[in-house]
Every structure is written in C-alpha cells, then in structure tokens.
Write a protein that holds these residues in place. Sequence first.
Motif, PDB file in Angstrom:
ATOM      1  N   ASN A 125       0.802  -1.225   0.000  1.00 27.84           N
ATOM      2  CA  ASN A 125       0.000   0.000   0.000  1.00 27.84           C
ATOM      3  C   ASN A 125       0.834   1.275   0.000  1.00 27.84           C
ATOM      4  O   ASN A 125       0.439   2.296   0.584  1.00 27.84           O
ATOM      5  CB  ASN A 125      -0.951   0.010   1.204  1.00 27.84           C
ATOM      6  N   THR A 126       1.990   1.231  -0.664  1.00 30.77           N
ATOM      7  CA  THR A 126       2.845   2.418  -0.675  1.00 30.77           C
ATOM      8  C   THR A 126       2.219   3.558  -1.480  1.00 30.77           C
ATOM      9  O   THR A 126       2.501   4.735  -1.199  1.00 30.77           O
ATOM     10  CB  THR A 126       4.237   2.085  -1.238  1.00 30.77           C
ATOM     11  N   HIS A 127       1.369   3.238  -2.442  1.00 30.59           N
ATOM     12  CA  HIS A 127       0.694   4.308  -3.189  1.00 30.59           C
ATOM     13  C   HIS A 127      -0.260   5.082  -2.289  1.00 30.59           C
ATOM     14  O   HIS A 127      -0.371   6.308  -2.387  1.00 30.59           O
ATOM     15  CB  HIS A 127      -0.054   3.723  -4.391  1.00 30.59           C
ATOM     16  N   ARG A 128      -0.918   4.385  -1.378  1.00 32.28           N
ATOM     17  CA  ARG A 128      -1.834   5.048  -0.448  1.00 32.28           C
ATOM     18  C   ARG A 128      -1.053   5.792   0.640  1.00 32.28           C
ATOM     19  O   ARG A 128      -1.429   6.893   1.053  1.00 32.28           O
ATOM     20  CB  ARG A 128      -2.763   4.017   0.177  1.00 32.28           C
ATOM     21  N   ALA A 129       0.050   5.194   1.092  1.00 33.56           N
ATOM     22  CA  ALA A 129       0.870   5.845   2.112  1.00 33.56           C
ATOM     23  C   ALA A 129       1.452   7.160   1.594  1.00 33.56           C
ATOM     24  O   ALA A 129       1.504   8.162   2.315  1.00 33.56           O
ATOM     25  CB  ALA A 129       2.001   4.902   2.544  1.00 33.56           C
ATOM     26  N   TYR A 130       1.875   7.159   0.333  1.00 36.27           N
ATOM     27  CA  TYR A 130       2.433   8.371  -0.274  1.00 36.27           C
ATOM     28  C   TYR A 130       1.421   9.519  -0.228  1.00 36.27           C
ATOM     29  O   TYR A 130       1.742  10.651   0.166  1.00 36.27           O
ATOM     30  CB  TYR A 130       2.848   8.072  -1.706  1.00 36.27           C
ATOM     31  N   ASN A 131       0.183   9.217  -0.628  1.00 35.99           N
ATOM     32  CA  ASN A 131      -0.847  10.263  -0.634  1.00 35.99           C
ATOM     33  C   ASN A 131      -1.199  10.716   0.775  1.00 35.99           C
ATOM     34  O   ASN A 131      -1.447  11.905   1.022  1.00 35.99           O
ATOM     35  CB  ASN A 131      -2.103   9.748  -1.347  1.00 35.99           C
ATOM     36  N   ARG A 132      -1.201   9.788   1.739  1.00 36.27           N
ATOM     37  CA  ARG A 132      -1.531  10.159   3.121  1.00 36.27           C
ATOM     38  C   ARG A 132      -0.501  11.121   3.700  1.00 36.27           C
ATOM     39  O   ARG A 132      -0.851  12.145   4.303  1.00 36.27           O
ATOM     40  CB  ARG A 132      -1.588   8.905   4.001  1.00 36.27           C
ATOM     41  N   GLU A 135      -0.584  14.691   3.006  1.00 35.68           N
ATOM     42  CA  GLU A 135      -1.619  15.418   3.733  1.00 35.68           C
ATOM     43  C   GLU A 135      -1.382  15.356   5.246  1.00 35.68           C
ATOM     44  O   GLU A 135      -2.296  15.565   6.031  1.00 35.68           O
ATOM     45  CB  GLU A 135      -2.988  14.835   3.391  1.00 35.68           C
ATOM     46  N   ALA A 136      -0.142  15.027   5.628  1.00 38.42           N
ATOM     47  CA  ALA A 136       0.267  14.953   7.038  1.00 38.42           C
ATOM     48  C   ALA A 136      -0.495  13.883   7.808  1.00 38.42           C
ATOM     49  O   ALA A 136      -0.677  13.988   9.026  1.00 38.42           O
ATOM     50  CB  ALA A 136       0.111  16.316   7.715  1.00 38.42           C
ATOM     51  N   ASN A 137      -0.935  12.848   7.143  1.00 41.59           N
ATOM     52  CA  ASN A 137      -1.615  11.730   7.790  1.00 41.59           C
ATOM     53  C   ASN A 137      -0.634  10.567   7.885  1.00 41.59           C
ATOM     54  O   ASN A 137      -0.287   9.948   6.880  1.00 41.59           O
ATOM     55  CB  ASN A 137      -2.845  11.322   6.967  1.00 41.59           C
ATOM     56  N   PHE A 138      -0.187  10.268   9.091  1.00 44.09           N
ATOM     57  CA  PHE A 138       0.808   9.220   9.296  1.00 44.09           C
ATOM     58  C   PHE A 138       0.195   7.964   9.921  1.00 44.09           C
ATOM     59  O   PHE A 138       0.906   7.098  10.432  1.00 44.09           O
ATOM     60  CB  PHE A 138       1.944   9.748  10.174  1.00 44.09           C
ATOM     61  N   SER A 139      -1.112   7.860   9.873  1.00 43.79           N
ATOM     62  CA  SER A 139      -1.781   6.678  10.408  1.00 43.79           C
ATOM     63  C   SER A 139      -1.457   5.459   9.560  1.00 43.79           C
ATOM     64  O   SER A 139      -1.368   5.534   8.331  1.00 43.79           O
ATOM     65  CB  SER A 139      -3.298   6.913  10.416  1.00 43.79           C
ATOM     66  N   LEU A 140      -1.296   4.309  10.221  1.00 42.88           N
ATOM     67  CA  LEU A 140      -1.009   3.058   9.516  1.00 42.88           C
ATOM     68  C   LEU A 140      -2.262   2.225   9.274  1.00 42.88           C
ATOM     69  O   LEU A 140      -2.201   1.208   8.575  1.00 42.88           O
ATOM     70  CB  LEU A 140       0.004   2.224  10.309  1.00 42.88           C
ATOM     71  N   ASP A 141      -3.384   2.636   9.842  1.00 42.58           N
ATOM     72  CA  ASP A 141      -4.620   1.882   9.644  1.00 42.58           C
ATOM     73  C   ASP A 141      -4.954   1.770   8.160  1.00 42.58           C
ATOM     74  O   ASP A 141      -4.936   2.769   7.430  1.00 42.58           O
ATOM     75  CB  ASP A 141      -5.787   2.558  10.372  1.00 42.58           C
ATOM     76  N   GLY A 142      -5.243   0.575   7.709  1.00 38.84           N
ATOM     77  CA  GLY A 142      -5.597   0.351   6.315  1.00 38.84           C
ATOM     78  C   GLY A 142      -4.419   0.107   5.394  1.00 38.84           C
ATOM     79  O   GLY A 142      -4.609  -0.100   4.192  1.00 38.84           O
ATOM     80  N   LEU A 143      -3.204   0.125   5.948  1.00 40.06           N
ATOM     81  CA  LEU A 143      -2.006  -0.068   5.128  1.00 40.06           C
ATOM     82  C   LEU A 143      -1.350  -1.427   5.364  1.00 40.06           C
ATOM     83  O   LEU A 143      -0.245  -1.677   4.884  1.00 40.06           O
ATOM     84  CB  LEU A 143      -0.980   1.038   5.404  1.00 40.06           C
ATOM     85  N   PHE A 292     -11.370   2.019  -7.073  1.00 41.12           N
ATOM     86  CA  PHE A 292     -11.057   1.056  -6.019  1.00 41.12           C
ATOM     87  C   PHE A 292      -9.709   1.392  -5.380  1.00 41.12           C
ATOM     88  O   PHE A 292      -8.722   1.661  -6.087  1.00 41.12           O
ATOM     89  CB  PHE A 292     -10.994  -0.366  -6.599  1.00 41.12           C
ATOM     90  N   HIS A 293      -9.654   1.339  -4.060  1.00 39.38           N
ATOM     91  CA  HIS A 293      -8.401   1.659  -3.365  1.00 39.38           C
ATOM     92  C   HIS A 293      -7.345   0.587  -3.576  1.00 39.38           C
ATOM     93  O   HIS A 293      -6.145   0.839  -3.416  1.00 39.38           O
ATOM     94  CB  HIS A 293      -8.658   1.839  -1.868  1.00 39.38           C
ATOM     95  N   ASN A 294      -7.768  -0.626  -3.937  1.00 41.44           N
ATOM     96  CA  ASN A 294      -6.827  -1.725  -4.115  1.00 41.44           C
ATOM     97  C   ASN A 294      -6.558  -2.013  -5.587  1.00 41.44           C
ATOM     98  O   ASN A 294      -6.293  -3.143  -5.983  1.00 41.44           O
ATOM     99  CB  ASN A 294      -7.340  -2.992  -3.428  1.00 41.44           C
ATOM    100  N   VAL A 295      -6.632  -0.961  -6.398  1.00 41.69           N
ATOM    101  CA  VAL A 295      -6.338  -1.064  -7.832  1.00 41.69           C
ATOM    102  C   VAL A 295      -5.297  -0.017  -8.206  1.00 41.69           C
ATOM    103  O   VAL A 295      -5.396   1.144  -7.794  1.00 41.69           O
ATOM    104  CB  VAL A 295      -7.612  -0.863  -8.676  1.00 41.69           C
ATOM    105  N   ILE A 296      -4.304  -0.438  -8.988  1.00 39.00           N
ATOM    106  CA  ILE A 296      -3.303   0.474  -9.540  1.00 39.00           C
ATOM    107  C   ILE A 296      -3.362   0.352 -11.056  1.00 39.00           C
ATOM    108  O   ILE A 296      -3.320  -0.757 -11.594  1.00 39.00           O
ATOM    109  CB  ILE A 296      -1.878   0.131  -9.062  1.00 39.00           C
ATOM    110  N   VAL A 297      -3.466   1.484 -11.746  1.00 38.13           N
ATOM    111  CA  VAL A 297      -3.428   1.493 -13.207  1.00 38.13           C
ATOM    112  C   VAL A 297      -2.319   2.450 -13.640  1.00 38.13           C
ATOM    113  O   VAL A 297      -2.278   3.608 -13.219  1.00 38.13           O
ATOM    114  CB  VAL A 297      -4.767   1.955 -13.812  1.00 38.13           C
ATOM    115  N   SER A 298      -1.411   1.964 -14.461  1.00 39.82           N
ATOM    116  CA  SER A 298      -0.380   2.813 -15.053  1.00 39.82           C
ATOM    117  C   SER A 298      -0.532   2.755 -16.574  1.00 39.82           C
ATOM    118  O   SER A 298      -1.225   1.897 -17.103  1.00 39.82           O
ATOM    119  CB  SER A 298       1.025   2.385 -14.613  1.00 39.82           C
TER     120      SER A 298
END
Length: 357
Positions: A125-132, A135-143, A292-298
């Motif tokens: 989930n590094t793509h989601r962590a990057y966006n968090r 925005e100064a969100n360092f929570s690990l929930d969902g990662l 979907f949060h669990n989809v990556i498209v490049s």
Amino acid sequence: MKLAVFSAKPYDKFFLNQPRAAASLEPDTSIEIAYHNFALNDETVSLAAGASAICVFVNDTLSEGVLTSLHSLGVRAILLRCAGYNNVDLEAASRLGLFVANVPSYNPEAVAEFAVALVQTLNRNTHRAYNRVREANFSLDGLLGRTLHGRTVGIIGTGKIGVAFARIMRGFGCELLAYDPFHSDEFKKYGEYTTLEDLLSRADIVSLHCPLIESTRHIINDTTLGQMKKDAMLVNTSRGGLVDTKAVIDALKRKHLGGLALDVYEHERALFYTDHSGTIIDDDVLMRLVTFHNVIVSGHQAFFTEEALLEIADVTLQNLADFVHGRECGNALVQPSQEHGAAPIKRARSDTIPIRI
C-alpha cells in the motif's frame, strides 16, 4: 529512402536519432525520417505518401484496409518498434507482399522489474501511504500488507519476461508455479509447471506474461477469476485484452479479488500515451476501475527504460537496413520473396511471448 514514424513521442525521436541507433544502418543507406505524433489509422494513412517504409507502435491500426492503402501509396516495409503484433493483419500483409518486422526481445528485465514494483506497491500500500503523508496523515490503519517470502506466485506465460519475473520473485523466497503450453527449461530452475486451474487455485499472486492471441484473449474472465484464491492479487503488464475488465470489476465489488495492478487496458488505444488531464474521459469502465483503493493502473510504461528504448531504436533501424539491402531478416514476421511472394513466418515460442507488448 523516407521513413514515416507514427505515434512518435519526443523520446522516440531522441532514441531513433542517437548515433548508436544510426550506426545500425550501413554507411551507404540514406534515410529521411518524418515523425507524426498521431496514430496510424484509416484517417491518417494518407500521411505515409512518399514513404517507402513506416514505423509504428502498439496502438497503431494496421488492418487490411490500412495495409492496402499503404501499399497503394508505395509503402513496402512496416517496422514495429515493439514485440507485439496483434494489431497487424499479417495475412493481408503477406498477400500484398509487404515486409513486416518487429523487435521481438528487448530488455525483458525492464518489464519484469516493473511487474515486481507493482506487486510490492499493491501489497504494501505504498501508493496510499504516499498520498496520506502528503496530507500529514501518518496513520497506519488500512495499510497492512503481507510478507512476500513464502507466498505462492503464479506466472502465466514463461517467455523471457516471465522467466525474468520468476528469477526476481524467487529471490524474495516465493514458491513459483507456471502455466504455459510450451515449457521453458530456464523457468524450471525456479519453479514448476502445472495446469491453469491448479495455478489459479493456489497462487496468492498471479502475473500475466503471455501474448494476446485468440486462445489467450480474456484468459482472465468470470470463470478463471472464480478459480482464484479469495484475496489473491492479479498483475498484468502484457496486453490489456488478456483481462475481461468488467469481470474483474465484478470480482473486486464482491471482494473476491484482493488487488489488481494493470499497466495495460483492453480499451487503451484511445487513451494511453496521451495527456487527457484537461478533458473528460468517457470510458465508464476504466473510470469505475480506478475508484477502487486496491487497484493500480499505469499507462503502459513497463518497457520504458533508457536501455530498452535504445535497443528498440537499434533493432528497428537494423530491420530497415535488412529490408533496404534485400537480406533475410531474423526479426521478420513477413518476409517478401521475389520467387515466392511473401508469407508469415512461424516463430519459436520464445519469440512469441511479447517482451513489450
């Protein structure tokens, strides 16, 4: 000789104009290159007038109608700066006596490494962590991710890319399964062959590395998705048509498929390789997919390395030199002959696995 290059991007011009690439041509071969930044199709084929050869990419259209028009304009050679050729009517090219050649193998590690990068990104989930964090969100929930070591990886297609991918995943300590009608001795160093159904039922990660032909079109569909383990991950860096996108969306909605990473899309032709950030995209299937949060498209970038682009330019111009000098071309898909006309050339399996597809 004039060469018309379609779907030309700035990087295509840069690498085709490199001294090393130009060295692929003999000193007595004079060539004028005309670059067109749009795709070849029925509406743009007239721009090939005056050219003896054209150079095209994966999303250019080379149907019987386009090939017939090219032939009438004096074009006699078609150079694919890619490995895949499912967009070319080879039978029509054969009837017209056209020379057709591709770049069957260029830097398979580039695509394999990108597939691994997608696996790691989706898994951790590094793509989601990057966006968090932006925005100064360092929570690990969902990662929460899973350790790759000890996981079972299924590889569909064991050409050069599939084997390169297997080599890397073996380094992570994964168990490797493969499905391919043509077995590779090189792959057997890293894993074992099995049936498609068995692979899908056992694999935690399924990665596609096969060409798009009639027998592989929508190889991932409602049935095969149902055979996959619940929460398994699917990765496709080969051809969009291997995956039935609507079936995948349904599997994601049912929470059966754990994650999806696509570098290709079955309806990408009208979208990929172009900036659409200022327009509204009317492809409802793709737009639903990216929600979907669990989809990556490049955007079909797995091949996109300096080494691969330089090799593509080298081989493309070497293919042109073979055509100009009437030599047998080892990369020919259709090789005209003064005595026997032209005929599609049947290749060994290792060459038909798309390296950029």
